[in-house]
Design an enzyme around this catalytic site. Structure first.
Site, mmCIF file in Angstrom:
data_model
loop_
_atom_site.group_PDB
_atom_site.id
_atom_site.type_symbol
_atom_site.label_atom_id
_atom_site.label_comp_id
_atom_site.label_asym_id
_atom_site.label_seq_id
_atom_site.Cartn_x
_atom_site.Cartn_y
_atom_site.Cartn_z
ATOM 1 N N HIS A 283 40.563 27.182 58.423
ATOM 2 C CA HIS A 283 38.750 27.875 58.119
ATOM 3 C C HIS A 283 38.811 27.803 56.786
ATOM 4 O O HIS A 283 38.168 28.522 56.573
ATOM 5 C CB HIS A 283 39.236 29.305 58.752
ATOM 6 C CG HIS A 283 39.239 29.157 59.967
ATOM 7 N ND1 HIS A 283 37.685 28.436 61.142
ATOM 8 C CD2 HIS A 283 40.260 29.483 61.208
ATOM 9 C CE1 HIS A 283 38.472 28.922 62.242
ATOM 10 N NE2 HIS A 283 39.644 29.109 62.081
ATOM 11 N N ASP A 354 44.369 32.385 61.361
ATOM 12 C CA ASP A 354 44.625 31.371 63.296
ATOM 13 C C ASP A 354 44.034 29.696 62.838
ATOM 14 O O ASP A 354 43.645 29.612 61.656
ATOM 15 C CB ASP A 354 43.919 32.385 63.247
ATOM 16 C CG ASP A 354 42.159 32.097 62.813
ATOM 17 O OD1 ASP A 354 42.266 32.185 61.408
ATOM 18 O OD2 ASP A 354 41.385 31.341 63.439
ATOM 19 N N GLU A 355 44.026 29.128 64.183
ATOM 20 C CA GLU A 355 43.463 27.787 64.246
ATOM 21 C C GLU A 355 44.049 27.385 63.651
ATOM 22 O O GLU A 355 43.344 26.484 63.088
ATOM 23 C CB GLU A 355 42.545 27.713 64.632
ATOM 24 C CG GLU A 355 41.926 28.456 66.047
ATOM 25 C CD GLU A 355 40.607 28.196 65.946
ATOM 26 O OE1 GLU A 355 40.224 28.236 67.378
ATOM 27 O OE2 GLU A 355 40.007 28.831 65.464
ATOM 28 N N VAL A 356 45.780 26.652 62.389
ATOM 29 C CA VAL A 356 46.314 26.190 62.579
ATOM 30 C C VAL A 356 46.402 24.003 62.782
ATOM 31 O O VAL A 356 47.023 24.286 63.528
ATOM 32 C CB VAL A 356 47.603 25.549 61.521
ATOM 33 C CG1 VAL A 356 48.018 24.693 60.411
ATOM 34 C CG2 VAL A 356 47.469 26.708 60.463
ATOM 35 N N ASP A 404 47.311 33.784 66.096
ATOM 36 C CA ASP A 404 47.943 32.863 66.003
ATOM 37 C C ASP A 404 49.480 32.575 65.570
ATOM 38 O O ASP A 404 50.316 32.333 65.504
ATOM 39 C CB ASP A 404 47.373 31.865 65.382
ATOM 40 C CG ASP A 404 45.771 31.544 65.577
ATOM 41 O OD1 ASP A 404 45.409 32.817 66.360
ATOM 42 O OD2 ASP A 404 45.270 30.926 66.376
#
Length: 598
Positions: A283, A354-356, A404
């Site tokens: 992000h 988060d959300e790698v 995550d």
């Protein structure tokens, strides 16, 4: 913290508070209140006639008596940097609000009771700073005979909670206030928050201040500010000014250090901590406008045509991950972290993580070389965490990460990289299942389960050219409101959620509290208030005093009428909270219920 509402524990708590109270009258009132609760039948407590949101842990009103508020009403309080402005604010509100409840409380305005002239505040310890776990306990008694109300609180922050309760107990023009009322109150959970994303769409400082003010009125105490993301970098960081200069949406959409100071100060005067989040390493596409060399896959199309979902570069439009193998990444990021710690006094620092997305890192040549030589994506994340977390800790901060970092299926770190004494995990997937996994691993957790607490859900998706909506017989992507986390989360869904569901008593102690989240793909200032309120009020009550009555039954049915009244009062205070029912339902309590099952 008391996690169960029972007469013995409340008696002990009230007795302890009364012993610390300097005012003998208040001490006497508190003991009487406790004895009333223990000795009297439940029907003697007429608290339903007094609408306070969130519902206090204990409110006893033996007789439905009220008196007028004196035109010369005043509040006496010790001087305190942040409490004094709050006292002045509440004094103005109490004297000028003249709120008219939709359903007028059934009370007898006593001719024998003196007008209420004074609210006397006593704070046991004025030196305690606003931080996680601060004691917010207060006790409030409104005398029937001497024209005085007494508020004793453990800290200045508890006094602010008591001031809010008192303000909601005043209504009408001329204003009246119930007398012979006894309140003892304290939150069940220490962390009660709202997360707002200001990267995808920008919110003016005034919008943020209005939100913090409404949070305080609902006894919420953490504004989790998701400041940056791939879409924009709106924060002016003194040591890295190019990040905002080039990464924001424009010069009129930047938060300056003076803006931050104003928001933090406003939060302190409302008993609300401002918790900053600088999400990384994922992000971070907006960082590439200033430093393209440290960002992998920036400004690429998020899901290339013909590729599998697993090969996407981001989970939504807006690509970019910081490169853990580039030394300059840490030079820039540590400058940012240092300035954040300077701008925000809050002892929690939210690092995101988060959300790698594997595809993004795999698109970078240096990372491709690392992987071809036997390295793994999880090792990359471990390198990143091990290069930043110790630095954050060195600044006397506790680090908060999204779940995550420990629970992701593809890219995660070993728990040895996340010291439990300095790491808190925030959960957003799989409801109580992931909460259980986190506490079983020994970590403290903040609950933001998307199935219950995501306020942006159910408004469709924001992708263009989406064939899912071309459905002639089903309404187009029906059933989930068109969004991945649909349907829309109703206030009842939020109210009935138990954030410690399925946990043992010991595991439940690791749950710090919860946060609702408003992500801003489809939200901006035009819809800010109705997206948050009054649904967030539902969470506020459950985290403050629970969602069950004295018998252990869910109290959502009883809460409906109170929440309706509170929603109208919030609207009168300038918060554009959306309606829950037709006005007819509010004016006819119980008539819009169902007594049958569907």
């Amino acid at each position: 913290m008391l996690r169960t509402l029972n007469k013995k524990s409340l008696y002990n708590a009230i007795e302890m508070t009364s012993r610390k109270a300097k005012n003998r009258m208040l001490s006497k009132f508190l003991i009487i209140a406790c004895l009333t609760l223990i000795l009297a039948p439940p029907t003697l407590s007429l608290q339903s006639a007094i609408n306070v949101w969130p519902k206090p842990r204990l409110l006893v009103w033996p007789k439905p008596l009220a008196t007028f508020l004196s035109p010369n009403f005043t509040i006496s309080s010790p001087n305190h940097q942040h409490l004094t402005p709050a006292v002045n604010r509440y004094l103005r509100l109490i004297k000028t609000e003249h709120h008219h409840p939709v359903v007028t409380p059934s009370v007898i305005v006593s001719n024998s009771s003196a007008p209420l002239k004074t609210l006397s505040i006593n704070v046991i310890d004025l030196t305690v700073p606003l931080q996680h776990g601060v004691n917010e306990t207060y006790a409030l008694a409104v005398s029937e005979v001497d024209g005085t109300a007494y508020l004793t609180a453990a800290t200045a922050w508890g006094a602010m909670r008591g001031l809010e309760t008192f303000s909601q107990m005043v209504w009408g023009d001329p204003s009246v206030v119930p007398v012979g009322v006894y309140v003892w109150d304290a939150p069940l959970f220490a962390h009660r928050g709202v997360m707002l994303d200001t990267s995808r769409n920008y919110y003016a400082v005034e919008d943020i201040l209005r939100t913090i003010g409404a949070m305080s009125a609902n006894k919420l105490n953490v504004f989790h500010w998701h400041i940056t993301d791939s879409h924009s970098f709106p924060l002016m960081v003194p040591s890295e000014p190019e990040l905002a200069a080039k990464g924001s949406y424009g010069p009129d959409m930047i938060y300056s250090p003076s803006d931050v100071a104003r928001i933090v100060q406003f939060g302190l005067e409302h008993g609300v901590r401002v918790l900053p989040e600088i999400d990384s390493p994922g992000h971070t596409g907006s960082w590439a406008e200033a430093y393209p060399e440290i960002v992998a896959c920036a400004n690429m199309f998020w899901w290339p045509a013909g590729s599998l979902w697993d090969d996407r570069l981001a989970s939504e439009p807006g690509t970019g991950h910081l490169n853990p193998l580039n030394p300059k990444t840490y030079q820039v990021l540590k400058n940012v972290i240092h300035d954040i710690a300077t701008l925000f006094p809050e002892t929690f620092y939210h690092g995101g993580a988060d959300e790698v997305i594997p595809g993004c890192w795999k698109a970078d040549p240096t990372i491709q070389s690392f992987l071809s030589n036997g390295g793994t994506l999880s090792q990359l994340l471990e390198t990143f965490v091990n290069s930043t977390l110790p630095y954050i800790i060195s600044l006397n901060r506790t680090v908060v990460y999204w779940e995550d970092v420990l629970l992701d299926d593809n890219v995660k770190v070993d728990s040895s990289f996340l010291p439990r004494e300095y790491t808190i995990l925030q959960t957003w997937n799989n409801g109580s299942i992931n909460t259980k996994k986190i506490v079983e691993a020994g970590y403290q957790v903040i609950v933001s389960s998307s199935e219950f607490y995501y306020l942006d859900c159910g408004h469709g998706d924001f992708l263009g050219n989406d064939s899912l909506y071309d459905q002639q017989t089903t309404g187009g992507n029906s059933g989930n409101g068109g969004s991945w986390c649909g349907p829309f989360k109703t206030w009842q869904t939020i109210y009935n959620y138990d954030i410690t569901y399925g946990l043992s008593e010991e595991e439940a102690k690791l749950v710090l509290g919860g946060e609702v989240a408003l992500w801003s793909e489809q939200a901006d200032p035009t819809v800010l208030d109705p997206r948050i309120w009054p649904r967030t009020s539902a969470m506020a009550e459950t985290l403050w005093s629970g969602n069950r009555d004295e018998t252990g039954n869910k109290r959502y049915a009883e809460a409906t009428d109170r929440l309706n009244e509170w929603r109208y009062r919030m609207v009168s205070r300038g918060i554009k909270a959306e309606p829950l029912q037709p006005l007819w339902c509010v004016k006819n309590p119980g008539m819009c219920n169902t007594v049958n099952t569907f």
